[in-house]
Scaffold this motif. Structure first.
Motif, PDB file in Angstrom:
ATOM      1  N   THR A 195       0.726  -1.517   0.225  1.00 46.74           N
ATOM      2  CA  THR A 195       0.236  -0.279   0.261  1.00 46.74           C
ATOM      3  C   THR A 195       1.320   0.935   0.529  1.00 46.74           C
ATOM      4  O   THR A 195       0.654   2.680  -0.173  1.00 46.74           O
ATOM      5  CB  THR A 195      -1.155   0.151   1.226  1.00 46.74           C
ATOM      6  OG1 THR A 195      -1.757  -1.383   1.208  1.00 46.74           O
ATOM      7  CG2 THR A 195      -1.519   1.408   1.277  1.00 46.74           C
ATOM      8  N   VAL A 196       2.290   1.246   0.682  1.00 52.02           N
ATOM      9  CA  VAL A 196       2.965   2.344   0.953  1.00 52.02           C
ATOM     10  C   VAL A 196       4.193   2.104  -0.417  1.00 52.02           C
ATOM     11  O   VAL A 196       5.439   2.674  -0.074  1.00 52.02           O
ATOM     12  CB  VAL A 196       3.210   2.601   2.200  1.00 52.02           C
ATOM     13  CG1 VAL A 196       1.912   2.836   2.895  1.00 52.02           C
ATOM     14  CG2 VAL A 196       4.154   1.253   2.819  1.00 52.02           C
ATOM     15  N   ARG A 197       4.287   1.552  -1.648  1.00 51.03           N
ATOM     16  CA  ARG A 197       4.857   0.933  -2.782  1.00 51.03           C
ATOM     17  C   ARG A 197       5.639   3.213  -2.674  1.00 51.03           C
ATOM     18  O   ARG A 197       6.580   3.113  -2.954  1.00 51.03           O
ATOM     19  CB  ARG A 197       4.453   0.582  -3.128  1.00 51.03           C
ATOM     20  CG  ARG A 197       5.775   0.108  -4.565  1.00 51.03           C
ATOM     21  CD  ARG A 197       4.902  -0.550  -5.740  1.00 51.03           C
ATOM     22  NE  ARG A 197       4.221   0.085  -6.292  1.00 51.03           N
ATOM     23  CZ  ARG A 197       3.520   0.011  -7.373  1.00 51.03           C
ATOM     24  NH1 ARG A 197       3.441  -1.386  -8.186  1.00 51.03           N
ATOM     25  NH2 ARG A 197       2.696   0.380  -8.277  1.00 51.03           N
ATOM     26  N   SER A 198       5.015   3.422  -3.350  1.00 49.96           N
ATOM     27  CA  SER A 198       5.256   4.977  -3.726  1.00 49.96           C
ATOM     28  C   SER A 198       6.374   5.743  -2.660  1.00 49.96           C
ATOM     29  O   SER A 198       7.041   6.076  -2.653  1.00 49.96           O
ATOM     30  CB  SER A 198       4.234   5.573  -4.167  1.00 49.96           C
ATOM     31  OG  SER A 198       3.120   6.181  -3.002  1.00 49.96           O
ATOM     32  N   GLY A 199       5.661   5.301  -1.514  1.00 47.13           N
ATOM     33  CA  GLY A 199       6.613   6.063  -0.081  1.00 47.13           C
ATOM     34  C   GLY A 199       8.014   5.014  -0.235  1.00 47.13           C
ATOM     35  O   GLY A 199       9.227   6.316  -0.299  1.00 47.13           O
ATOM     36  N   MET A 200       8.185   3.856  -0.479  1.00 40.49           N
ATOM     37  CA  MET A 200       9.038   3.430   0.124  1.00 40.49           C
ATOM     38  C   MET A 200      10.185   3.896  -0.919  1.00 40.49           C
ATOM     39  O   MET A 200      11.431   3.592  -1.402  1.00 40.49           O
ATOM     40  CB  MET A 200       8.538   1.688  -0.294  1.00 40.49           C
ATOM     41  CG  MET A 200       8.016   1.345   1.051  1.00 40.49           C
ATOM     42  SD  MET A 200       7.814   0.110   1.315  1.00 40.49           S
ATOM     43  CE  MET A 200       9.666  -0.869   0.455  1.00 40.49           C
ATOM     44  N   ILE A 201       9.381   4.354  -2.613  1.00 35.91           N
ATOM     45  CA  ILE A 201      10.568   4.672  -3.754  1.00 35.91           C
ATOM     46  C   ILE A 201      10.732   5.449  -3.426  1.00 35.91           C
ATOM     47  O   ILE A 201      12.161   5.841  -3.817  1.00 35.91           O
ATOM     48  CB  ILE A 201       9.492   4.527  -4.663  1.00 35.91           C
ATOM     49  CG1 ILE A 201       9.166   2.997  -5.165  1.00 35.91           C
ATOM     50  CG2 ILE A 201      10.478   5.223  -6.432  1.00 35.91           C
ATOM     51  CD1 ILE A 201       7.951   2.945  -6.824  1.00 35.91           C
ATOM     52  N   ALA A 202       9.951   6.793  -3.308  1.00 37.78           N
ATOM     53  CA  ALA A 202      10.662   7.698  -3.058  1.00 37.78           C
ATOM     54  C   ALA A 202      11.407   8.191  -1.577  1.00 37.78           C
ATOM     55  O   ALA A 202      12.263   8.257  -2.338  1.00 37.78           O
ATOM     56  CB  ALA A 202       8.817   9.089  -1.973  1.00 37.78           C
ATOM     57  N   CYS A 203      12.208   7.070  -0.981  1.00 35.95           N
ATOM     58  CA  CYS A 203      12.564   7.102   0.063  1.00 35.95           C
ATOM     59  C   CYS A 203      14.126   6.367  -0.361  1.00 35.95           C
ATOM     60  O   CYS A 203      15.664   7.216  -0.084  1.00 35.95           O
ATOM     61  CB  CYS A 203      12.389   5.846   1.636  1.00 35.95           C
ATOM     62  SG  CYS A 203      11.257   7.362   2.255  1.00 35.95           S
TER      63      CYS A 203
END
Length: 278
Positions: A195-203
């Motif tokens: 669900t938080v894949r986009s946040g992990m990619i940003a990190c």
């Protein structure tokens, strides 16, 4: 008439904003353009007066750079350090952020901001004791010394970022997975993380950029065989002059990989940088 007037004002405002953004972008990119064009100029034309906007391109600066430096080894070192730091930071920071976000303790937000405070510590303050520690355990002069140091800083940043993402994520789906017989680890890996894949990619992109552009730590913690390209750029500065052509050629290999990565992951980066922290 009123709607037409408002439409004209809106159009003018959009045009003004876009022209302003374009001019600011050109202003900031001019030094980059100058450095890149320097790599294709003959040495006697780099500081010609008046400056020449047109010139016959040459690859002499690249030949000189490859003759002096092992460019492949430098880029490999940068990739190993950046990817290693990013992977370790995510492996440690994502579970830590999730644990803080799902913690019932009222001190959890304070711990999250404590991790952010770690990232704000001046790197030079921890460099000397970390240098002695790496020397004592036998990692000084290797990629691992820089990877561990950068992970210490970036993992704190990832923990704080992922705490915000997981905190904004309703726990209903995880609770449903637990009700269906899924373990806590399974709910984390199969429900929360996707669900938080986009946040992990940003990190991940932030960690890659921090590590790729890092100069101070690999300068002191690695030997000649393990130094990344960010450190090699310093050797273009001599005691009497600066070999701008060589610097411009090396700048290609220092910037192109990270720029391509940012362009390729741009959509996920924008989503992750804007959607999570509310």
């Amino acid at each position: 008439m009123g709607s037409r007037s408002m439409a004209r004002v809106s159009t003018r405002r959009v045009v003004f904003e876009r022209v302003t953004i374009l001019l600011i972008t050109i202003l900031f990119l001019l030094p980059v353009f100058w450095l890149i064009s320097t790599a294709y100029k003959p040495s006697n034309q780099i500081f010609s007066a008046p400056p020449r906007l047109t010139f016959e391109p040459t690859f002499d600066q690249f030949r000189q750079a490859f003759a002096i430096f092992d460019v492949v080894s430098l880029v490999r070192s940068s990739l190993v350090i950046s990817i290693g730091t990013t992977v370790l930071s995510l492996l440690l920071g994502v579970p830590a952020g999730y644990a803080l976000a799902r913690s019932k303790s009222r001190f959890a937000p304070g711990f999250a901001y404590f991790f952010l405070a770690i990232r704000m510590i001046p790197a030079i303050a921890a460099l000397i004791p970390f240098y002695l520690l790496m020397r004592d355990i036998g990692l000084l002069g290797t990629w691992w010394a820089v990877i561990v140091f950068n992970t210490m800083l970036n993992c704190a940043f990832v923990t704080w970022m992922m705490f915000s993402y997981f905190k904004a994520l309703p726990p209903d789906m995880e609770e449903a997975a637990l009700t269906d017989g899924c373990t806590q680890m399974g709910a984390f890996l199969k429900v929360a993380v996707p669900t938080v894949r986009s946040g992990m990619i940003a990190c991940a992109l932030f960690c890659m950029m921090f590590s790729w552009n890092d100069f101070l730590h690999p300068m002191f913690l690695t030997t000649l065989d393990a130094k990344p390209i960010s450190v090699a750029l310093l050797t273009a500065y001599g005691t009497k002059d600066i070999t701008w052509g060589t610097l411009g050629a090396l700048a290609h290999f220092s910037t192109i990989p990270i720029v391509l990565m940012a362009l390729f992951m741009n959509r996920y980066f924008v989503q992750g940088a804007t959607n999570g922290v509310q």
